[in-house]
Design a protein around this motif. Sequence first.
Motif, PDB file in Angstrom:
ATOM      1  N   MET A 129      45.908  46.801  49.203  1.00 33.58           N
ATOM      2  CA  MET A 129      44.446  46.681  49.219  1.00 33.58           C
ATOM      3  C   MET A 129      43.938  46.488  47.796  1.00 33.58           C
ATOM      4  SD  MET A 129      43.244  50.676  49.735  1.00 33.58           S
ATOM      5  CE  MET A 129      44.416  50.986  51.059  1.00 33.58           C
ATOM      6  N   ASP A 130      42.689  46.001  47.711  1.00 27.01           N
ATOM      7  CA  ASP A 130      42.053  45.856  46.410  1.00 27.01           C
ATOM      8  C   ASP A 130      41.522  47.212  45.978  1.00 27.01           C
ATOM      9  OD1 ASP A 130      40.857  44.382  44.173  1.00 27.01           O
ATOM     10  OD2 ASP A 130      38.953  44.881  45.137  1.00 27.01           O
ATOM     11  N   VAL A 131      41.927  47.653  44.780  1.00 29.50           N
ATOM     12  CA  VAL A 131      41.495  48.953  44.258  1.00 29.50           C
ATOM     13  C   VAL A 131      40.616  48.699  43.041  1.00 29.50           C
ATOM     14  CG1 VAL A 131      42.240  51.189  43.384  1.00 29.50           C
ATOM     15  CG2 VAL A 131      43.654  49.965  45.050  1.00 29.50           C
ATOM     16  N   PRO A 132      39.324  49.074  43.093  1.00 27.73           N
ATOM     17  CA  PRO A 132      38.402  48.721  42.005  1.00 27.73           C
ATOM     18  C   PRO A 132      38.865  49.159  40.620  1.00 27.73           C
ATOM     19  CG  PRO A 132      37.160  49.483  43.909  1.00 27.73           C
ATOM     20  CD  PRO A 132      38.612  49.704  44.224  1.00 27.73           C
ATOM     21  N   PHE A 133      39.384  50.381  40.481  1.00 21.46           N
ATOM     22  CA  PHE A 133      39.747  50.830  39.138  1.00 21.46           C
ATOM     23  C   PHE A 133      40.973  50.073  38.631  1.00 21.46           C
ATOM     24  CE2 PHE A 133      42.958  53.730  40.880  1.00 21.46           C
ATOM     25  CZ  PHE A 133      43.874  53.825  39.848  1.00 21.46           C
ATOM     26  N   LEU A 134      41.865  49.641  39.537  1.00 19.64           N
ATOM     27  CA  LEU A 134      43.011  48.844  39.111  1.00 19.64           C
ATOM     28  C   LEU A 134      42.584  47.427  38.719  1.00 19.64           C
ATOM     29  CD1 LEU A 134      45.908  49.842  41.549  1.00 19.64           C
ATOM     30  CD2 LEU A 134      45.655  50.417  39.136  1.00 19.64           C
ATOM     31  N   ARG A 135      41.544  46.912  39.366  1.00 18.58           N
ATOM     32  CA  ARG A 135      41.023  45.597  38.980  1.00 18.58           C
ATOM     33  C   ARG A 135      40.555  45.640  37.529  1.00 18.58           C
ATOM     34  NH1 ARG A 135      35.938  44.062  38.757  1.00 18.58           N
ATOM     35  NH2 ARG A 135      35.246  45.796  40.059  1.00 18.58           N
ATOM     36  N   LEU A 136      39.825  46.680  37.164  1.00 16.55           N
ATOM     37  CA  LEU A 136      39.365  46.811  35.781  1.00 16.55           C
ATOM     38  C   LEU A 136      40.530  47.092  34.837  1.00 16.55           C
ATOM     39  CD1 LEU A 136      36.113  48.895  36.364  1.00 16.55           C
ATOM     40  CD2 LEU A 136      36.255  46.512  35.662  1.00 16.55           C
ATOM     41  N   ALA A 137      41.479  47.905  35.303  1.00 18.29           N
ATOM     42  CA  ALA A 137      42.645  48.216  34.470  1.00 18.29           C
ATOM     43  C   ALA A 137      43.434  46.949  34.161  1.00 18.29           C
ATOM     44  CB  ALA A 137      43.528  49.238  35.172  1.00 18.29           C
ATOM     45  N   LEU A 187      34.386  53.796  36.569  1.00 22.05           N
ATOM     46  CA  LEU A 187      35.732  53.262  36.747  1.00 22.05           C
ATOM     47  C   LEU A 187      36.329  52.766  35.425  1.00 22.05           C
ATOM     48  CD1 LEU A 187      35.265  51.342  40.113  1.00 22.05           C
ATOM     49  CD2 LEU A 187      36.405  53.531  39.759  1.00 22.05           C
ATOM     50  N   LEU A 188      35.494  52.277  34.523  1.00 27.52           N
ATOM     51  CA  LEU A 188      35.973  51.888  33.200  1.00 27.52           C
ATOM     52  C   LEU A 188      36.561  53.089  32.465  1.00 27.52           C
ATOM     53  CD1 LEU A 188      33.239  49.436  31.837  1.00 27.52           C
ATOM     54  CD2 LEU A 188      35.690  48.974  32.007  1.00 27.52           C
ATOM     55  N   TYR A 189      35.877  54.202  32.564  1.00 32.84           N
ATOM     56  CA  TYR A 189      36.370  55.428  31.922  1.00 32.84           C
ATOM     57  C   TYR A 189      37.726  55.826  32.503  1.00 32.84           C
ATOM     58  CZ  TYR A 189      36.561  60.323  30.447  1.00 32.84           C
ATOM     59  OH  TYR A 189      36.957  61.530  29.909  1.00 32.84           O
ATOM     60  N   LYS A 190      37.860  55.657  33.823  1.00 37.72           N
ATOM     61  CA  LYS A 190      39.121  56.006  34.481  1.00 37.72           C
ATOM     62  C   LYS A 190      40.253  55.067  34.090  1.00 37.72           C
ATOM     63  CE  LYS A 190      38.189  58.495  38.747  1.00 37.72           C
ATOM     64  NZ  LYS A 190      38.654  58.603  40.124  1.00 37.72           N
ATOM     65  N   SER A 191      39.946  53.773  34.032  1.00 35.37           N
ATOM     66  CA  SER A 191      41.010  52.785  33.868  1.00 35.37           C
ATOM     67  C   SER A 191      41.398  52.530  32.412  1.00 35.37           C
ATOM     68  CB  SER A 191      40.590  51.462  34.522  1.00 35.37           C
ATOM     69  OG  SER A 191      39.359  51.002  34.002  1.00 35.37           O
ATOM     70  N   ALA A 192      40.535  52.879  31.472  1.00 36.77           N
ATOM     71  CA  ALA A 192      40.794  52.607  30.059  1.00 36.77           C
ATOM     72  C   ALA A 192      42.141  53.156  29.554  1.00 36.77           C
ATOM     73  CB  ALA A 192      39.652  53.157  29.203  1.00 36.77           C
ATOM     74  N   PRO A 193      42.599  54.328  29.988  1.00 41.54           N
ATOM     75  CA  PRO A 193      43.881  54.839  29.485  1.00 41.54           C
ATOM     76  C   PRO A 193      45.085  53.938  29.793  1.00 41.54           C
ATOM     77  CG  PRO A 193      42.631  56.625  30.457  1.00 41.54           C
ATOM     78  CD  PRO A 193      41.907  55.355  30.798  1.00 41.54           C
ATOM     79  N   ALA A 206      50.876  42.734  27.046  1.00 37.39           N
ATOM     80  CA  ALA A 206      49.671  42.459  27.841  1.00 37.39           C
ATOM     81  C   ALA A 206      50.042  41.924  29.218  1.00 37.39           C
ATOM     82  CB  ALA A 206      48.776  41.466  27.096  1.00 37.39           C
ATOM     83  N   ALA A 207      50.958  40.948  29.242  1.00 38.90           N
ATOM     84  CA  ALA A 207      51.393  40.378  30.528  1.00 38.90           C
ATOM     85  C   ALA A 207      52.215  41.389  31.319  1.00 38.90           C
ATOM     86  CB  ALA A 207      52.200  39.110  30.288  1.00 38.90           C
ATOM     87  N   LEU A 208      53.019  42.187  30.625  1.00 41.16           N
ATOM     88  CA  LEU A 208      53.814  43.211  31.315  1.00 41.16           C
ATOM     89  C   LEU A 208      52.900  44.244  31.973  1.00 41.16           C
ATOM     90  CD1 LEU A 208      56.633  43.772  28.652  1.00 41.16           C
ATOM     91  CD2 LEU A 208      56.901  42.709  30.908  1.00 41.16           C
ATOM     92  N   GLY A 209      51.830  44.600  31.283  1.00 40.51           N
ATOM     93  CA  GLY A 209      50.869  45.548  31.861  1.00 40.51           C
ATOM     94  C   GLY A 209      50.206  45.001  33.101  1.00 40.51           C
ATOM     95  N   LEU A 210      49.764  43.750  33.021  1.00 40.19           N
ATOM     96  CA  LEU A 210      49.159  43.100  34.191  1.00 40.19           C
ATOM     97  C   LEU A 210      50.137  43.084  35.352  1.00 40.19           C
ATOM     98  CD1 LEU A 210      46.932  41.360  35.544  1.00 40.19           C
ATOM     99  CD2 LEU A 210      48.066  39.360  34.551  1.00 40.19           C
ATOM    100  N   ASP A 211      51.373  42.716  35.094  1.00 39.82           N
ATOM    101  CA  ASP A 211      52.388  42.619  36.143  1.00 39.82           C
ATOM    102  C   ASP A 211      52.621  43.974  36.805  1.00 39.82           C
ATOM    103  OD1 ASP A 211      54.455  41.079  37.568  1.00 39.82           O
ATOM    104  OD2 ASP A 211      55.853  42.401  36.512  1.00 39.82           O
TER     105      ASP A 211
END
Length: 368
Positions: free
Chosen positions: A265-273, A211-217, A249-254
């Motif tokens: 729902m909670d999505v694991p790859f989005l949690r890491l992203a 999931l880290l590999y997926k979310s890193a981009p 950084a905050a804009l990305g989180l938002d």
Amino acid sequence: MNEPGPVVRPTILIVDDTPENLTLLSELLKLLYRVKAARTGEKALQICLGDDPPDLILLDVMMPGMSGFEVCRRLREQPRTRDIPVIFITSQSAADDEIHGLELGAVDYLTKPINPPVVLMRVDNQLRVKAAADFLRDHNQFLEQEVQRRTQELAAIQDVTIIAMASLAETRDNETGNHIRRTQHYVAALAEHLRGHPRFAAELDEETCRLLYKSAPLHDIGKVGIPDYILLKPGRLTAEEFEIMKTHAALGLDALEKAEQRLGMDVPFLRLAKQIAYGHHERWDGSGYPQGLAGEAIPVAARLMALADVYDALISQRIYKRGMPHAEAVQLIAGQRGQHFDPDIVDAFLFLQGEFQGIAARFSDATH
């Protein structure tokens, strides 16, 4: 209109070394079933392992060569034949023999001389049981395949969504799409290397690494909210402009939180992203942004991306700077061990520096 095809009758294999018994059972069964016959255990196994295995076996116990018990044992050892029901028909009527036959996996045990109506009833019952078991097995296999297909579809949708979101950020940034690919592979290499490290083993399991590999981009997805005059400025930013740039950084989180809320729902790859987007500019010594987190308070995903992002920024050429040689970038990062970066992640980077150099070459900005 299509007419229904012919009904395929179940196949019964009769195994007995006495011709009279073969004839008696064949005559009894052939009006209702397709019948095959074998006079030895070896021949029975050959038929069962062939292209047209039987649906049920009537098996004598006492035969020259291979006994019926041995035939049954071998049938149960083979994946192709272990589900074929076996009914022993034998003159051995001792309770111990019957128990032994059932322990070997037989579904029934009949003694000679046979009672024809009883044989027909037992055969019919076991064929019904087998048909039900086959249906359930086929249905479960279909469900497993369907779950696998849906899972692959969802994974593909996730990948396309990530690529689309990352590409959106890329179109508004001076940095190239290869920066996204390089940092993605740097993070994956670091995570895989640290999986066995005592400090990271609990968090960096196989699924998290994937999931880290997926979310890193998505680490710089927040840059879509930065004004063009800052984002596309062909030179160094002023202090005021840098403060605005830091809000990415905050804009990305938002943006990622809103996407997750829409999904409900909670999505694991989005949690890491979210961790990466919000935290990859934090520093180990607490001097980073946006929260000024320090040490273990910074999520592992963000700590990994912090090093990957800085290394790539150092070696990459920009309008306002030349790309730093690999050896010089390594020296600079090593000097920030325990200050900008997690010390153990720096150690992993130093071990993997050759792999980092290979990734940089493979996804260089000159690649078309």
